[in-house]
Design an enzyme around this catalytic site. Structure first.
Site, PDB file in Angstrom:
ATOM      1  N   ASP A  27      21.762 -21.717  34.829  1.00 47.48           N
ATOM      2  CA  ASP A  27      22.489 -20.444  34.825  1.00 47.48           C
ATOM      3  C   ASP A  27      23.968 -20.678  34.494  1.00 47.48           C
ATOM      4  OD1 ASP A  27      22.826 -17.710  35.112  1.00 47.48           O
ATOM      5  OD2 ASP A  27      23.193 -17.811  37.267  1.00 47.48           O
TER       6      ASP A  27
ATOM      7  N   VAL B 285      31.600 -16.727  49.299  1.00 47.24           N
ATOM      8  CA  VAL B 285      32.262 -18.021  49.344  1.00 47.24           C
ATOM      9  C   VAL B 285      33.674 -17.849  49.892  1.00 47.24           C
ATOM     10  CG1 VAL B 285      33.033 -20.000  47.989  1.00 47.24           C
ATOM     11  CG2 VAL B 285      30.893 -18.835  47.394  1.00 47.24           C
TER      12      VAL B 285
ATOM     13  N   LEU C 146      23.276 -12.958  47.617  1.00 50.05           N
ATOM     14  CA  LEU C 146      22.761 -13.925  48.578  1.00 50.05           C
ATOM     15  C   LEU C 146      23.816 -14.390  49.570  1.00 50.05           C
ATOM     16  CD1 LEU C 146      20.477 -16.355  46.513  1.00 50.05           C
ATOM     17  CD2 LEU C 146      19.824 -14.415  47.925  1.00 50.05           C
TER      18      LEU C 146
END
Length: 556
Positions: A278, A129, A126
């Protein structure tokens, strides 16, 4: 053109999977005959193939695999376990694209970001960073969404809807499963993950829960630099939670870290009802002072008050090993489908409780309980809430991390003080646990008081299907079987004789070539007759069977 090629790629994967599943369902495809071990090994291979295929299909399907891993009611346990370990690791996109996204999303506010590191700290399907500094001196990380991801997601989701419609129309695949509803839920969840503003809200709420806890750190959100496709958080460096050697070298007590992690998750469940869904080791780190750091808040779970109350009642019933009460609470919570015979379900639940909750507890009791739960719900009338599966998976993850840090780690021991509030939170006051204990003591006294009470329990077990009367008439069964085989053999003999006679008559006629037809029809009948004779001769050589027996058995 790109959309057509993408759709063809997805349908190729779907049709290949269906073909493999059909192949696995044929007994003649197993060399040496089909056995439970060979079937399980084949299923494990298919689960690994599916995991690799989802990774190759990209972002939307990686998330789809993670969502499917929360559905043990529609997938076998081995598939669920394999998909639960699905972690995306993809190449990073270029730094020029990162800057383009930041300028388009932040506009003039982009000037606040200085010293943006060109090398990403991590890259996923997705986003990726990057570390940066603000003009104020604040150290931050910027989570930047991949360019063009929104269009690709919507295209993949559209194909998913088509696949779900095809599966729903199939009689065998659509029975007991609502694939269209699952596709709609998948679409809702995945499109929400594309909006980083939702993740920012999750991170802020999660941080608020632990503001007074010095042992837990959650990065703060920089709201003025967060948009739909960019998320700006405080930079909190740390050592990976399962790197025991690095923790020891830094002078950090690994045993204390394990206890802090387990306690923090139990607080999320019992006290707040809002939890990290998660918590794999990549999303957990340890600060230099031993505090636990949480990362990545895209997948969060929420336990409603009603579900938490039901969980409290379920915990009480499980602790007392009262399978009837546990099944009743599961029905009230909607976990078990209505209008079914609960007798077999009670037996399954009783076996699970005795296997997983009987002392002495093993180190991986949660992992074992999760496996039993997955085996229990697959192919049964259960509809487990997704949040409950995420809870079990996260507890199992923490159990594994705890064992890697401390071989003597026991999640059950840590959970006791947190389960007491859950057990007494049914809404009737703080004395529920003691009232429940009093009721159980009274029930125990009444059961021991007289024989009629014990007889009543036996009748209740008989009604539930836990007592069975097994009658075996061995010789009669054997004779009936031989009579049936003999009858079938006679019928095939008559049919075979008729076909042979037809072949001879047609062969002597003016068109002898037509005799091929009755001869061809006689071939399979002859083979079946031959197999029948072999079976009859084998039965005749059997030793004398034992006489009639009557057996009263009890299922545990």
């Amino acid at each position: 053109m790109l959309g057509l090629l993408r759709a063809l790629r997805i349908w190729h994967a779907v049709l290949t999977l269906l073909l493999l599943l059909w192949w696995d369902g044929q007994s003649w495809t197993y060399r040496g005959g089909v056995t439970a071990e060979r079937r399980a090994r084949r299923q494990q291979q298919r689960a690994r193939w599916l995991t690799a295929e989802l990774l190759s299909l990209g972002s939307a399907f990686i998330k789809l695999g993670q969502l499917l891993s929360a559905r043990p009611d529609i997938l076998p346990a081995g598939w669920v376990t394999e998909l639960a370990a699905l972690q995306d690791s993809v190449p990073a996109f270029s730094f020029d694209q990162v800057q383009t996204v930041l300028e388009r999303e932040l506009g003039p506010r982009c000037a606040e970001v200085i010293d943006l590191d060109p090398e990403p700290l991590g890259a996923a399907s997705l986003a990726q960073v990057h570390r940066a500094s603000l003009r104020s001196g604040r150290q931050v990380v910027l989570k930047v969404q991949r360019p063009g991801l929104d269009r690709l997601f919507r295209l993949d989701l559209e194909v998913m809807q088509q696949v779900a419609a095809v599966l729903q129309r199939n009689p065998s695949w659509g029975r007991g499963r609502d694939w269209r509803a699952m596709a709609r839920e998948c679409r809702r969840v995945l499109l929400r993950e594309l909006d980083f503003r939702v993740e920012a809200q999750y991170a802020a709420r999660f941080r608020q829960q632990f503001l007074d806890d010095e042992c837990i750190r959650i990065p703060g959100v920089i709201w003025e630099l967060s948009t739909r496709r960019v998320l700006c958080l405080d930079y909190l460096p740390g050592i990976k939670v399962n790197d025991r050697e690095a923790l020891i070298e830094a002078g950090i007590d690994a045993v204390a870290v394990a206890e802090v992690g387990a306690a923090s998750y139990l607080k999320q469940l019992v006290r707040f009802g809002f939890f990290h869904a998660d918590p794999h080791p990549g999303n957990l780190a340890v600060a230099s002072d031993g505090a636990l750091i949480y990362y990545d808040f895209g997948m969060m779970g929420l336990l409603s008050d009603g579900l938490r109350r039901r969980l409290g009642a379920m915990v009480r019933a499980a602790a007392a090993r009262d399978s009837a009460a546990l099944v009743k609470e599961m029905q009230a919570a909607g976990v078990i489908s209505g209008g079914i015979d609960v007798g077999p379900v009670r037996r399954l639940v009783r076996l699970m409780l005795q296997g997983a909750l009987t002392p002495p507890f093993t180190a991986n009791v949660i992992d074992k309980l999760s496996g039993d739960l997955y085996d229990l719900v697959y192919g049964q009338p259960f509809r487990l809430p997704v949040e409950l599966i995420f809870v079990m998976r996260a507890l199992s993850t923490f159990e594994g991390v705890g064992r890697s840090l401390d071989p003597a780690f026991s999640l059950v021991a840590i959970a006791k003080p947190y389960l007491l509030p859950l057990m007494t939170s049914s809404g009737s006051g703080s004395n529920d646990l003691f009232n429940e204990l009093g009721r159980q003591v009274g029930a125990l006294s009444s059961r021991a008081a007289a024989f009629p009470r014990r007889l009543d329990e036996s009748l209740e077990r008989l009604e539930q299907g836990d007592l069975q009367l097994q009658v075996r008439l061995g010789e009669s069964d054997h004779q009936f079987r031989r009579m049936a085989l003999a009858q079938q053999s006679i019928g095939q003999s008559v049919l075979l004789g008729c076909l042979a006679l037809a072949t001879a008559i047609v062969g002597a006629s003016a068109r002898p070539l037509w005799s091929i037809l009755p001869a061809a029809a006689a071939l399979p009948v002859g083979l079946s007759w031959f197999r029948m004779q072999v079976k009859i001769r084998r039965d005749q050589r059997l030793e004398q069977l034992p006489g009639p027996t009557v057996k009263l058995s009890s299922k545990v």
